[in-house]
Scaffold this active site. Structure first.
Site, PDB file in Angstrom:
ATOM      1  N   LYS A 181      21.195  21.181   8.763  1.00 34.62           N
ATOM      2  CA  LYS A 181      22.207  20.995   7.718  1.00 34.62           C
ATOM      3  C   LYS A 181      21.909  21.986   6.598  1.00 34.62           C
ATOM      4  CE  LYS A 181      22.687  19.188   3.837  1.00 34.62           C
ATOM      5  NZ  LYS A 181      23.646  20.116   3.200  1.00 34.62           N
ATOM      6  N   CYS A 290      11.909  29.396  -5.285  1.00 34.96           N
ATOM      7  CA  CYS A 290      11.114  28.225  -5.687  1.00 34.96           C
ATOM      8  C   CYS A 290       9.719  28.639  -6.139  1.00 34.96           C
ATOM      9  CB  CYS A 290      11.065  27.222  -4.567  1.00 34.96           C
ATOM     10  SG  CYS A 290      10.881  27.983  -2.963  1.00 34.96           S
TER      11      CYS A 290
HETATM   12  P1  NAD Z   1      19.382  20.458  -3.765  1.00 33.37           P
HETATM   13  O1  NAD Z   1      18.022  19.945  -3.651  1.00 33.37           O
HETATM   14  O2  NAD Z   1      20.428  19.587  -4.331  1.00 33.37           O
HETATM   15  O3  NAD Z   1      19.896  20.898  -2.299  1.00 33.37           O
HETATM   16  C1  NAD Z   1      19.037  21.413  -1.274  1.00 33.37           C
HETATM   17  C2  NAD Z   1      19.487  20.840   0.049  1.00 33.37           C
HETATM   18  O4  NAD Z   1      19.291  19.418   0.036  1.00 33.37           O
HETATM   19  C3  NAD Z   1      20.990  21.045   0.307  1.00 33.37           C
HETATM   20  O5  NAD Z   1      21.204  21.258   1.677  1.00 33.37           O
HETATM   21  C4  NAD Z   1      21.582  19.729  -0.124  1.00 33.37           C
HETATM   22  O6  NAD Z   1      22.831  19.455   0.469  1.00 33.37           O
HETATM   23  C5  NAD Z   1      20.510  18.754   0.333  1.00 33.37           C
HETATM   24  N1  NAD Z   1      20.535  17.476  -0.353  1.00 33.37           N
HETATM   25  C6  NAD Z   1      20.876  17.221  -1.635  1.00 33.37           C
HETATM   26  N2  NAD Z   1      20.798  15.899  -1.888  1.00 33.37           N
HETATM   27  C7  NAD Z   1      20.401  15.305  -0.745  1.00 33.37           C
HETATM   28  C8  NAD Z   1      20.155  13.944  -0.374  1.00 33.37           C
HETATM   29  N3  NAD Z   1      20.313  12.939  -1.209  1.00 33.37           N
HETATM   30  N4  NAD Z   1      19.746  13.701   0.879  1.00 33.37           N
HETATM   31  C9  NAD Z   1      19.591  14.708   1.768  1.00 33.37           C
HETATM   32  N5  NAD Z   1      19.824  15.995   1.482  1.00 33.37           N
HETATM   33  C10 NAD Z   1      20.224  16.300   0.235  1.00 33.37           C
HETATM   34  O7  NAD Z   1      19.311  21.786  -4.502  1.00 33.37           O
HETATM   35  P2  NAD Z   1      20.508  22.642  -5.037  1.00 33.37           P
HETATM   36  O8  NAD Z   1      21.657  21.851  -5.572  1.00 33.37           O
HETATM   37  O9  NAD Z   1      20.831  23.560  -3.923  1.00 33.37           O
HETATM   38  O10 NAD Z   1      19.786  23.295  -6.281  1.00 33.37           O
HETATM   39  C11 NAD Z   1      19.415  22.479  -7.381  1.00 33.37           C
HETATM   40  C12 NAD Z   1      18.006  22.742  -7.769  1.00 33.37           C
HETATM   41  O11 NAD Z   1      17.134  22.695  -6.645  1.00 33.37           O
HETATM   42  C13 NAD Z   1      17.809  24.112  -8.336  1.00 33.37           C
HETATM   43  O12 NAD Z   1      18.069  24.131  -9.702  1.00 33.37           O
HETATM   44  C14 NAD Z   1      16.367  24.369  -8.040  1.00 33.37           C
HETATM   45  O13 NAD Z   1      15.571  23.834  -9.047  1.00 33.37           O
HETATM   46  C15 NAD Z   1      16.092  23.616  -6.794  1.00 33.37           C
HETATM   47  N6  NAD Z   1      16.028  24.440  -5.617  1.00 33.37           N
HETATM   48  C16 NAD Z   1      14.803  24.673  -5.072  1.00 33.37           C
HETATM   49  C17 NAD Z   1      14.709  25.427  -3.931  1.00 33.37           C
HETATM   50  C18 NAD Z   1      13.410  25.707  -3.270  1.00 33.37           C
HETATM   51  O14 NAD Z   1      13.353  26.565  -2.423  1.00 33.37           O
HETATM   52  N7  NAD Z   1      12.348  25.015  -3.605  1.00 33.37           N
HETATM   53  C19 NAD Z   1      15.853  25.956  -3.359  1.00 33.37           C
HETATM   54  C20 NAD Z   1      17.095  25.685  -3.933  1.00 33.37           C
HETATM   55  C21 NAD Z   1      17.144  24.905  -5.053  1.00 33.37           C
END
Ligand code: NAD
Length: 500
Positions: A181, A290
């Site tokens: 996903k 990240c």
């Molecule tokens: P997010 O954590 O919301 O999303 C990452 C993934 O998790 C996406 O595929 C999303 O659909 C999924 N997801 C979200 N909520 C979920 C849930 N309840 N259950 C299962 N899966 C879920 O991140 P984002 O909206 O893409 O970005 C927001 C913040 O996340 C950014 O500001 C940043 O701080 C962080 N981020 C970190 C990384 C990393 O590599 N560590 C990458 C992207 C974003």
């Protein structure tokens, strides 16, 4: 060319479909998700979003495929991964264009970094499939490393293809079957990846793609009783929710989450080299990494010099249209991210940090698109929000220290522990500091990226490791079979096995 890719995907019905059981299928879910070009703020595509019912169908397909895939020879899995690797390289330009369009990465960076290093994870997985010792012996005990089962893989939008290959490669090499996903905000590169898997000849059900939103599709994967493992890369918030949802079914949860990584500049560092490198690393991918080293921890007596060099380096960045080959930094990936970054710049100003360059609002001449001014704060106290919270944008903070013990304390003084940099001319001193830092990686004097270096977090940056051997082992269970006395040169009675 990004538009041409979308037109082709639309024409072939990909935008309306999921890839399940070896076929492109219409989803049960009725939702649609817009893909917005962050450089124009205009929607450029809309894709079908799956739901929990689609997850159930995909998990069932992955379960059906598991018995034969996990029993296949690792060499045959290596052959398939080799084909996947070749196809990614063959279609590198299409992947680069799709990534640039869906999350705003400068095309030069997409070509030079996003795609080639994504391909590296598949190459390493291919090599490991062919060489990893899945069967070893300890006295009369045979120790098997077996595929854990059906894996749900949840990925973010910042390095969209790279995060996919860092999970799919080792999972398939281990003999697992997967349901991917990807982020609903960056689905184009994931659709291209599913095409590659199909054309490489992946057996039906071994690789499945369900686009959709986190709280619907991601949560359905996390709770599903027939999913054995979830690996998520994303925010700490989402990582916690996934772990909570996964707990009742006792599945393994691997989390690659947020960071606030330090760049510790030692007193003897050659600033003319160290500071531009620190700015480049902290602002790579517009700060949307990240493990980006976003806290520069610098000797107080050299603060003015650091500020001057850092400001020069930030001013040399070319922020603009990601399609232009001259651009080094495009917009941030989406509106939520833009607003979050603006909020945090405002918080820094309100907390009394001093702007060295950049600040609120868009860069001059860029009135549309999620463009952010590369921003440096100095006079930052370690407890300020901008020094503690992940911003995920082109914002660096400079924190001064009086002695190295204090610098290490500041470096370790957040809830995160993902990446870290140490820079200094005395290598023994730099290594001694590296040993004291609590994070999954420490880079001394900006070494090149390595797909073999295990990557993952201490503290709230996550659990588990990706990349290289450790990345493969995430997807393995350990089985001890006692009573296999091993004749010299023999197999302890386990031959013929699929592991040899
Ligand atoms: P997010 O954590 O919301 O999303 C990452 C993934 O998790 C996406 O595929 C999303 O659909 C999924 N997801 C979200 N909520 C979920 C849930 N309840 N259950 C299962 N899966 C879920 O991140 P984002 O909206 O893409 O970005 C927001 C913040 O996340 C950014 O500001 C940043 O701080 C962080 N981020 C970190 C990384 C990393 O590599 N560590 C990458 C992207 C974003």
């Amino acid at each position: 060319m990004g538009t041409a890719i979308i037109e082709r995907l639309a024409c072939e019905g990909r935008l309306d479909r999921l890839f399940i059981g070896g076929e492109w299928v219409l989803p049960a879910g009725q939702g649609r998700g817009a893909v917005v070009d962050p450089s124009t703020e205009e929607p450029v595509a809309d894709i079908a979003l799956g739901n929990a019912q689609d997850v159930a169908v995909a998990v069932a397909a992955a379960r059906r495929a598991f018995a034969s895939w996990s029993a296949s020879s690792p060499q045959s899995r290596a052959v398939l991964l080799d084909r996947v690797h070749g196809l990614i390289l063959q279609r590198a330009e299409s992947f680069a264009q799709a990534i640039s369009q869906e999350m705003g990465c400068a095309i030069s960076v997409a070509r030079a970094a996003q795609v080639p290093i994504a391909a590296e994870h598949i190459r390493v997985a291919r090599d490991l499939a062919g060489s990893y010792p899945f069967l070893t012996h300890r006295g009369s005990t045979a120790i098997l490393r077996e595929a854990i089962g059906v894996c749900g893989l949840i990925t973010p939008w910042n390095w969209p293809l790279y995060q996919i290959t860092a999970k799919v490669g080792p999972a398939l090499a281990a003999g697992c079957t997967v349901v991917l996903k990807p982020s609903e905000l960056s689905p184009l590169s994931a659709l291209l990846f599913a095409e590659v898997m199909h054309e490489a000849g992946i057996p039906a059900g071994v690789f499945n793609l369900v686009n959709g939103e986190g709280p619907e599709v991601g949560a359905a994967l996390a709770t599903h009783p027939d999913v054995d493992m979830i690996s998520i890369t994303g925010s700490t918030r989402a990582g916690v929710l996934v772990a909570q949802a996964a707990a009742p079914t006792v599945k393994r949860v691997a989390q690659e989450l947020g960071g606030k990584s330090p760049n510790l500049i030692l007193p003897d560092a050659a600033l003319a080299r160290a500071i531009p490198a620190a700015v480049a690393a902290g602002l790579r991918n517009v700060g949307q990494s990240c493990s980006a080293p976003t806290r520069m921890i610098v000797p107080r007596e050299r603060l003015a010099e650091v500020e001057r060099i850092a400001c020069e380096a930030a001013s040399a960045l070319v922020v603009g249209d990601p399609r232009s080959p001259q651009t080094t930094h495009g917009p941030v990936a989406n509106r939520a991210q833009f607003e979050r970054v603006q909020e945090m710049i405002g918080a820094g100003i309100a907390e009394g940090a001093r702007l060295v360059c950049g600040g609120l609002g868009r860069p001059k001449g860029l009135e549309r698109g999620f463009y952010v001014r590369p921003t440096l704060f100095s006079g930052v106290q370690p407890q300020m929000r901008i020094a503690q919270e992940e911003i995920f944008g082109p914002v660096l903070v400079i924190i001064a220290y009086d002695n190295v013990d204090e610098a290490v304390e500041i470096a370790n003084g957040t809830v995160y522990g993902l990446g870290a940099h140490v820079q200094g001319q005395d290598l023994a001193a730099a290594r001694a500091v590296a040993l004291r830092i609590r994070s999954g990686q420490v880079h001394i004097n900006n070494p090149p990226w390595s797909p073999h270096a295990p990557f993952g977090g201490y503290k709230r940056s996550g659990n588990g490791r990706e990349y290289g051997v450790e990345g493969l082992e995430e997807y393995l269970e350990t089985k001890a079979i006692l009573g296999c006395s091993q004749a010299p040169g023999g197999d302890g009675g386990l031959m013929p096995t699929p592991w040899q």
